[in-house]
Design a protein around this motif. Structure first.
Motif, PDB file in Angstrom:
ATOM      1  N   GLN A  73     -19.494 -24.760 110.041  1.00 51.02           N
ATOM      2  CA  GLN A  73     -20.373 -24.655 108.856  1.00 51.02           C
ATOM      3  C   GLN A  73     -19.846 -23.520 108.027  1.00 51.02           C
ATOM      4  OE1 GLN A  73     -22.308 -26.697 107.208  1.00 51.02           O
ATOM      5  NE2 GLN A  73     -23.004 -25.183 105.564  1.00 51.02           N
ATOM      6  N   HIS A  74     -19.849 -22.307 108.845  1.00 53.99           N
ATOM      7  CA  HIS A  74     -19.374 -21.030 108.100  1.00 53.99           C
ATOM      8  C   HIS A  74     -18.152 -21.158 107.648  1.00 53.99           C
ATOM      9  CE1 HIS A  74     -21.588 -17.175 107.172  1.00 53.99           C
ATOM     10  NE2 HIS A  74     -22.650 -17.990 107.580  1.00 53.99           N
ATOM     11  N   HIS A  75     -17.252 -22.088 107.858  1.00 54.69           N
ATOM     12  CA  HIS A  75     -16.062 -22.106 107.425  1.00 54.69           C
ATOM     13  C   HIS A  75     -15.805 -23.412 106.482  1.00 54.69           C
ATOM     14  CE1 HIS A  75     -15.385 -18.963 110.731  1.00 54.69           C
ATOM     15  NE2 HIS A  75     -14.482 -18.527 109.841  1.00 54.69           N
ATOM     16  N   GLY A  76     -16.778 -24.136 106.071  1.00 58.71           N
ATOM     17  CA  GLY A  76     -16.626 -24.936 104.927  1.00 58.71           C
ATOM     18  C   GLY A  76     -16.544 -26.339 105.702  1.00 58.71           C
ATOM     19  N   VAL A  77     -16.678 -26.542 106.773  1.00 58.28           N
ATOM     20  CA  VAL A  77     -16.595 -27.952 107.571  1.00 58.28           C
ATOM     21  C   VAL A  77     -18.179 -28.607 107.182  1.00 58.28           C
ATOM     22  CG1 VAL A  77     -16.409 -29.360 109.530  1.00 58.28           C
ATOM     23  CG2 VAL A  77     -15.066 -27.451 109.035  1.00 58.28           C
ATOM     24  N   PRO A  78     -18.205 -29.761 106.842  1.00 55.26           N
ATOM     25  CA  PRO A  78     -19.582 -30.460 106.469  1.00 55.26           C
ATOM     26  C   PRO A  78     -20.312 -30.521 107.728  1.00 55.26           C
ATOM     27  CG  PRO A  78     -17.818 -31.778 105.170  1.00 55.26           C
ATOM     28  CD  PRO A  78     -17.275 -30.796 106.248  1.00 55.26           C
ATOM     29  N   THR A  79     -21.445 -30.078 107.900  1.00 54.24           N
ATOM     30  CA  THR A  79     -22.294 -30.110 109.133  1.00 54.24           C
ATOM     31  C   THR A  79     -23.875 -30.486 108.619  1.00 54.24           C
ATOM     32  OG1 THR A  79     -23.158 -28.009 109.265  1.00 54.24           O
ATOM     33  CG2 THR A  79     -20.953 -28.417 109.999  1.00 54.24           C
ATOM     34  N   CYS A  80     -24.696 -30.757 109.469  1.00 52.62           N
ATOM     35  CA  CYS A  80     -25.968 -30.901 109.380  1.00 52.62           C
ATOM     36  C   CYS A  80     -26.922 -29.727 109.113  1.00 52.62           C
ATOM     37  CB  CYS A  80     -26.786 -31.589 110.392  1.00 52.62           C
ATOM     38  SG  CYS A  80     -26.712 -31.089 111.924  1.00 52.62           S
ATOM     39  N   LEU A  81     -25.947 -28.593 109.236  1.00 55.95           N
ATOM     40  CA  LEU A  81     -26.683 -27.109 108.979  1.00 55.95           C
ATOM     41  C   LEU A  81     -26.606 -26.618 107.499  1.00 55.95           C
ATOM     42  CD1 LEU A  81     -26.335 -27.301 112.153  1.00 55.95           C
ATOM     43  CD2 LEU A  81     -25.383 -24.925 112.158  1.00 55.95           C
ATOM     44  N   LEU A  82     -27.574 -26.031 107.123  1.00 58.34           N
ATOM     45  CA  LEU A  82     -27.715 -25.300 105.625  1.00 58.34           C
ATOM     46  C   LEU A  82     -27.727 -23.722 105.915  1.00 58.34           C
ATOM     47  CD1 LEU A  82     -27.828 -26.385 102.848  1.00 58.34           C
ATOM     48  CD2 LEU A  82     -30.251 -26.168 102.956  1.00 58.34           C
ATOM     49  N   ASP A  83     -26.707 -23.151 105.332  1.00 58.01           N
ATOM     50  CA  ASP A  83     -26.772 -21.593 105.347  1.00 58.01           C
ATOM     51  C   ASP A  83     -27.893 -21.113 104.550  1.00 58.01           C
ATOM     52  OD1 ASP A  83     -23.655 -20.938 106.219  1.00 58.01           O
ATOM     53  OD2 ASP A  83     -23.826 -23.036 104.966  1.00 58.01           O
ATOM     54  N   TRP A  84     -28.436 -19.773 105.217  1.00 56.90           N
ATOM     55  CA  TRP A  84     -29.501 -19.166 104.464  1.00 56.90           C
ATOM     56  C   TRP A  84     -29.070 -17.516 105.141  1.00 56.90           C
ATOM     57  CZ3 TRP A  84     -33.454 -20.821 101.653  1.00 56.90           C
ATOM     58  CH2 TRP A  84     -33.629 -22.524 101.736  1.00 56.90           C
ATOM     59  N   THR A  85     -29.687 -16.510 104.289  1.00 61.76           N
ATOM     60  CA  THR A  85     -29.546 -15.241 104.851  1.00 61.76           C
ATOM     61  C   THR A  85     -30.852 -14.601 104.517  1.00 61.76           C
ATOM     62  OG1 THR A  85     -28.662 -13.013 103.984  1.00 61.76           O
ATOM     63  CG2 THR A  85     -29.182 -14.640 102.219  1.00 61.76           C
ATOM     64  N   ARG A  86     -30.949 -13.549 105.828  1.00 62.12           N
ATOM     65  CA  ARG A  86     -32.343 -12.926 105.566  1.00 62.12           C
ATOM     66  C   ARG A  86     -32.268 -11.813 104.096  1.00 62.12           C
ATOM     67  NH1 ARG A  86     -35.236 -14.024 109.653  1.00 62.12           N
ATOM     68  NH2 ARG A  86     -34.365 -14.935 111.515  1.00 62.12           N
ATOM     69  N   ARG A  87     -31.272 -11.445 103.630  1.00 65.85           N
ATOM     70  CA  ARG A  87     -30.983 -10.576 102.636  1.00 65.85           C
ATOM     71  C   ARG A  87     -31.247 -11.332 101.206  1.00 65.85           C
ATOM     72  NH1 ARG A  87     -27.136  -5.831 105.278  1.00 65.85           N
ATOM     73  NH2 ARG A  87     -28.341  -5.110 107.017  1.00 65.85           N
ATOM     74  N   SER A  88     -32.128 -10.961 100.528  1.00 65.66           N
ATOM     75  CA  SER A  88     -32.170 -11.526  99.079  1.00 65.66           C
ATOM     76  C   SER A  88     -30.947 -11.229  98.295  1.00 65.66           C
ATOM     77  CB  SER A  88     -33.533 -11.184  98.355  1.00 65.66           C
ATOM     78  OG  SER A  88     -33.518  -9.608  98.229  1.00 65.66           O
ATOM     79  N   TYR A  89     -30.433  -9.971  98.411  1.00 72.07           N
ATOM     80  CA  TYR A  89     -29.434  -9.516  97.705  1.00 72.07           C
ATOM     81  C   TYR A  89     -28.012 -10.299  97.818  1.00 72.07           C
ATOM     82  CZ  TYR A  89     -32.226  -5.688  95.712  1.00 72.07           C
ATOM     83  OH  TYR A  89     -33.391  -4.748  95.325  1.00 72.07           O
ATOM     84  N   VAL A  90     -27.937 -10.871  99.118  1.00 73.28           N
ATOM     85  CA  VAL A  90     -26.827 -11.592  99.611  1.00 73.28           C
ATOM     86  C   VAL A  90     -26.942 -12.844  98.913  1.00 73.28           C
ATOM     87  CG1 VAL A  90     -25.698 -12.408 101.596  1.00 73.28           C
ATOM     88  CG2 VAL A  90     -26.611 -10.384 101.923  1.00 73.28           C
TER      89      VAL A  90
END
Length: 291
Positions: A129-146
């Motif tokens: 997922q973190h390298h652009g492959v389609p998965t059932c995961l959705l990226d989030w971050t704990r940092r609002s500025y990110v």
């Protein structure tokens, strides 16, 4: 329904996102996601039927996408990613002989989509997922500025200057009560990018049998994020900003130390930062060297 907050300037938005404002952002309560357009929902990449790479396109002419066919598509994507990493001599976090065998015996998940994805595959799925492959995961971050950086960087690269970008804030302190979603936090060593971005994921399961038609539901329309909340803080917040302010938002993120070279350690991040600079500061573009 989610709470919507509109901002007119980048400074107003970045100020509202300050993690020092613990009344709005109690520590550990929210995770964030930035998108270049308010038109995009919170849908995992593997579930986006209009994407160039999707289960719908894979099964064109075969009577639509059932729960089983959706799982087969996701398995195919992950297996192809692992094979490509093999060819490049790359180690994938969580990969093992047992994981490969699980994928080879994956028909059990095709017939029982509700069991997908199994816990054993989550580290490999997170890397993919973190390298652009389609998965059932959705990226989030704990940092609002990110999240602000990702929204601004992607919006600034678009040729259209109208419309609005979006930053979503999802409340996760009650995630153990979720029924259709789950929250996945991976070790920082999973990927360098994940660690730098303080990333984590939501995992969307398939609530259909192998033969039933599969229809995904965006996270903003799922009851999980609104039920069982304690206190006044909303379950989901959508913050918007005119795309014309994207370059200014990029500059503010850079002032706060949130930039491509930091979030993407390595050559990719260095190149990304150059592109961001070119969009944020048009005068930055190279000119003939003075004689």
């Amino acid at each position: 329904m989610y709470e919507k907050r509109d901002f007119e300037t980048a400074l107003e938005l970045i100020t509202a996102l300050s993690p020092l404002d613990i009344d709005h952002w109690p520590r550990g309560m929210y995770v964030f996601r930035g998108l270049r357009s308010t038109k995009f929902g919170l849908v995992p990449s593997a579930y986006r039927s209009q994407s160039e790479i999707s289960a719908r396109r894979m099964w064109t002419g075969h009577g639509g996408v059932s729960g089983g066919r959706q799982v087969f598509y996701e398995i195919k994507m992950l297996w192809s990613f692992l094979e490509a990493c093999d060819a490049s001599g790359l180690q994938v976090t969580g990969d093992s002989i047992q994981v490969r065998q699980l994928l080879l015996d994956a028909m059990q998940f095709v017939w029982n989509p509700a069991e997908w994805p199994p816990t054993e595959l989550l580290p490999a799925l997170a890397t993919a997922q973190h390298h652009g492959v389609p998965t059932c995961l959705l990226d989030w971050t704990r940092r609002s500025y990110v999240a602000a950086y990702f929204a601004a960087s992607s919006a600034a690269r678009e040729s259209e200057s109208d419309g609005e970008l979006a930053i979503w804030a999802l409340r996760v302190d009650m995630h153990e009560q979720w029924e259709k979603l789950s929250l996945l936090t991976m070790p920082g060593g999973t990927t360098a990018n994940l660690a730098a971005q303080v990333g984590l994921f939501t995992v969307s399961g398939i609530k259909a049998t192998g033969g039933e038609n599969f229809v995904s539901t965006a996270i903003e329309y799922q009851d999980d994020v609104y039920n069982n909340l304690i206190g006044p803080n909303p379950g989901l917040i959508k913050m918007t900003l005119p795309v014309s302010e994207a370059s200014e938002l990029l500059k503010l993120c850079a002032d706060l130390g949130v930039r491509g070279s930091v979030l993407f350690p390595g050559y990719e991040g260095a190149a990304r930062e150059v592109i961001d600079l070119a969009h944020a500061y048009p005068s930055f573009l190279p000119k003939p060297w003075p004689q």
